[in-house]
Design a protein around this motif. Sequence first.
Motif, PDB file in Angstrom:
ATOM      1  N   ILE A 324     -14.371   0.971   2.546  1.00 58.33           N
ATOM      2  CA  ILE A 324     -12.936   0.753   2.184  1.00 58.33           C
ATOM      3  C   ILE A 324     -11.995   1.664   3.293  1.00 58.33           C
ATOM      4  O   ILE A 324     -11.213   0.718   3.963  1.00 58.33           O
ATOM      5  N   PHE A 328      -9.281  -0.464   5.765  1.00 61.63           N
ATOM      6  CA  PHE A 328      -8.009   0.009   6.197  1.00 61.63           C
ATOM      7  C   PHE A 328      -7.597   0.286   7.415  1.00 61.63           C
ATOM      8  O   PHE A 328      -6.643   0.038   8.104  1.00 61.63           O
ATOM      9  N   LEU A 337      -4.310  -5.513   3.032  1.00 69.49           N
ATOM     10  CA  LEU A 337      -4.448  -4.262   2.456  1.00 69.49           C
ATOM     11  C   LEU A 337      -3.714  -4.009   1.090  1.00 69.49           C
ATOM     12  O   LEU A 337      -3.919  -3.349   0.299  1.00 69.49           O
ATOM     13  N   THR A 341      -5.013  -3.084  -2.599  1.00 71.90           N
ATOM     14  CA  THR A 341      -4.701  -2.080  -3.384  1.00 71.90           C
ATOM     15  C   THR A 341      -4.093  -2.281  -4.754  1.00 71.90           C
ATOM     16  O   THR A 341      -4.519  -1.617  -5.479  1.00 71.90           O
ATOM     17  N   VAL A 344      -7.220  -3.037  -6.989  1.00 63.26           N
ATOM     18  CA  VAL A 344      -7.708  -1.791  -7.349  1.00 63.26           C
ATOM     19  C   VAL A 344      -7.002  -1.134  -8.368  1.00 63.26           C
ATOM     20  O   VAL A 344      -7.667  -0.722  -9.331  1.00 63.26           O
ATOM     21  N   TRP A 393     -10.143   5.808  -7.473  1.00 68.55           N
ATOM     22  CA  TRP A 393     -10.255   4.872  -6.466  1.00 68.55           C
ATOM     23  C   TRP A 393      -8.858   4.153  -6.258  1.00 68.55           C
ATOM     24  O   TRP A 393      -8.378   3.951  -5.082  1.00 68.55           O
ATOM     25  N   CYS A 397      -6.971   4.189  -2.595  1.00 66.80           N
ATOM     26  CA  CYS A 397      -6.376   3.101  -1.909  1.00 66.80           C
ATOM     27  C   CYS A 397      -4.845   3.096  -1.770  1.00 66.80           C
ATOM     28  O   CYS A 397      -4.342   2.675  -0.582  1.00 66.80           O
ATOM     29  N   SER A 425      -6.468  10.927   0.855  1.00 70.45           N
ATOM     30  CA  SER A 425      -7.192   9.836   1.655  1.00 70.45           C
ATOM     31  C   SER A 425      -8.269  10.498   2.376  1.00 70.45           C
ATOM     32  O   SER A 425      -9.104   9.712   2.854  1.00 70.45           O
TER      33      SER A 425
END
Length: 567
Positions: A324, A328, A337, A341, A344, A393, A397, A425
Amino acid sequence: MEFSISQSSLATSSSTPVAPEHLSSQKWSIPEDHSLLSTPLKPLDSKTKYTSSKDGIICFQNEQKLDDLRHALKKVGGEAVESLDIIDAVQRLGLDYHFEEEIDQILQKQHIISSTTAHGAHHPTDLYEVALRFRLLRQHGYFVSDDVFNNFKNREGNFNQMLREDIKGLMSLYEASQLSIEGEVVLQEAGKFSGHFLNSSLSHLDHHQARVVGNTLRNPHHKSLAPFMAKNFFVSSFQGTNNRWLNILQTVAKTDLNMVQSLHQKEVAQVSKWWKELGLCKELKFARDQPIKWYIWSMACLTNPNLSDERIELTKPISFIYLIDDIFDVYGTLDELTLFTEVVNRWEIGSIEHLPDYMKICFKALYDMTNEISCKVYQRHGWNPLHSLKKTWASLCNAFLVEAKWFKSGHLPRAEEYLKNGIISSGVNVVMVHIFFLLGEGITNQSVEFLNGTPAIISSTAAILRLWDDLGSAKDENQDGDDGSYVKLYLNEHQGKTMEEAQEHVTNMISEEWKKLNKELVSPNPLPAAFTKASLNLARMVPLMYSYDDNQRLPSLDEYMKSMLHA
C-alpha cells in the motif's frame, strides 16, 4: 511514508494493471531472497519429530544442560551478585525464554535488596554490581531511582575520577545509562562520564579488552537485538564468575542457535509459499518480491521460538504495509488514492467497483487477509479483533493520503506536523495492533481501548523508525516517487543550519524517544510484557533496516539475516 523496505501482494482478480517499466520488481541487496534457504539445517527442536536418533540425543543433552543451569541459578541464590551475572549472560545469548520463572524470582529478591539499600545506611560500593542490578530491574519493569549512583560521586557532585580505572564498572554504568527517562540528570551524567572514559581507554587496552569495550559503546545491550549480538558475547566480560556455568551456557547457546535457525528456515518456507500462492507479484507488476525481508521484522519483534505461528501471521500485514505504501508513493494518482482511502475506511467489499483494477486486487486481498487473521484470533483467544484491525488500516491509509496531498501539491508541511502524521504512516501502529491480538495475552475492553489510543509504547517506536528513516543516509531503495523527509523540512524552517546540525538534531530526537520508551517499561499499563518487548525489539531493529552504506546497501541487515538463518 513507510515502514518501508519493500512490497507484497495477494490477488484474486485476473485483471493485470499496466505498470511503468521503472516500477518493475526491485531486488534487495542480498542477490536472491530464496538463496537463504539453500542450506537447510536439521530440526533440533524438542517438539519436532526427529529424522534420526542423533537429533534426539542432542536435544536430550541440551535439556540436561538447561536443567544444570536452572540448578546453578537456585544454588547461587536470588540475593547473590552471581545470579545477576547469570541473568545478564542468559539475556545476551537470547536464552532468557528458557528461564523466565527463575529470572522473575531472582529479580523480585533483587528489588527488595535495592529498596532496602536505598533507604538504609548501607550502600553497595561496587559500581558494576549496582549498575547491573539497576539495569536488569528496570528492563523487567521495576522502577529503581537513579539516586543509587549518587554514592559514586564526590562532594562537588561529580562522578569520582577514581572510577576511570574500573573498566568493568564503567561498562556496566554505560549500559545502565541507556535506560534513562526524561529528567534523570544523574543517568545522563553517568552516560557521558562512562562513555568518555571508556572511549579514552581504547588506546591503552589490549586488543581483546578494546574489542569488548568498543562493542559496549557501539551496541549497548538495551538498544540492540540480543539474538544478533549474541556472537559478540565475551566470556572475559564475566571474569571472576563461575566458569562452569559459563561453559554450559555457551554450549547450550550453540545448540539453541541451530534449533532456532532450523525453525526460522521452516517459517521462511511457509511465508514464501503463502506469498507465491497469493500471486500478487503476477497480478501487480510493481509489487516487489521480498517475503524474507518482511519476515525479518516479525523475527526481530517476536524472538521467542514458541511464537512460530505468530511470526508467520504477522508477516502478512507487514507485506501489505509495503504494498500500500508503494501504491501511495509511486503508483496511484491523487484521485485514485482518495477513492482507495474511502473504500478502506468503509471496509465494504461491495464499494470497490469504482476503483481501478489494481486497487480492487489490493483491497480484496487486504480484506480477505484481515478477516482470516480475525478468525484465527477469535478461535484461539475468544476475541474478535476485526474492529481494531479495520481501524488501524484506515488510519494508515488516511495518513498516507495526507502525505500524498502534501507532496503532489507541492505544499510542504512544517516538520512537526510531518512527524505527527509520519508516526501513523510509519506502519508501526498496524504492526503492533496485530502483534497484540496475535499474542492473545490480556485482551480486555480496557487493554483494547488503551491500544486503540496509540499509546507511547507504540508512538515512540514509530517516531524512532520515522526519524531513522529520514536521516537521509540514502534514498528509499533508489525508489522514484513522492516522499518526505523530516531533515529537509527542518532545514527549510531553520535557514543557516547545516546538514550535519540537522542530523545531530534528529539523533537527539531519537534519543528522547528512547527515554519515553524507557518510561513505559516502568509505568503501569494493561498491555502484556511480551507486547512491550516486541515494541522495544522493533525499535532495536530500525538501525539495521535503515543504515545504508555508500553503495546504498544494508550490510548490517545482510549480516543479521545470515546469522539468523544460516549455520
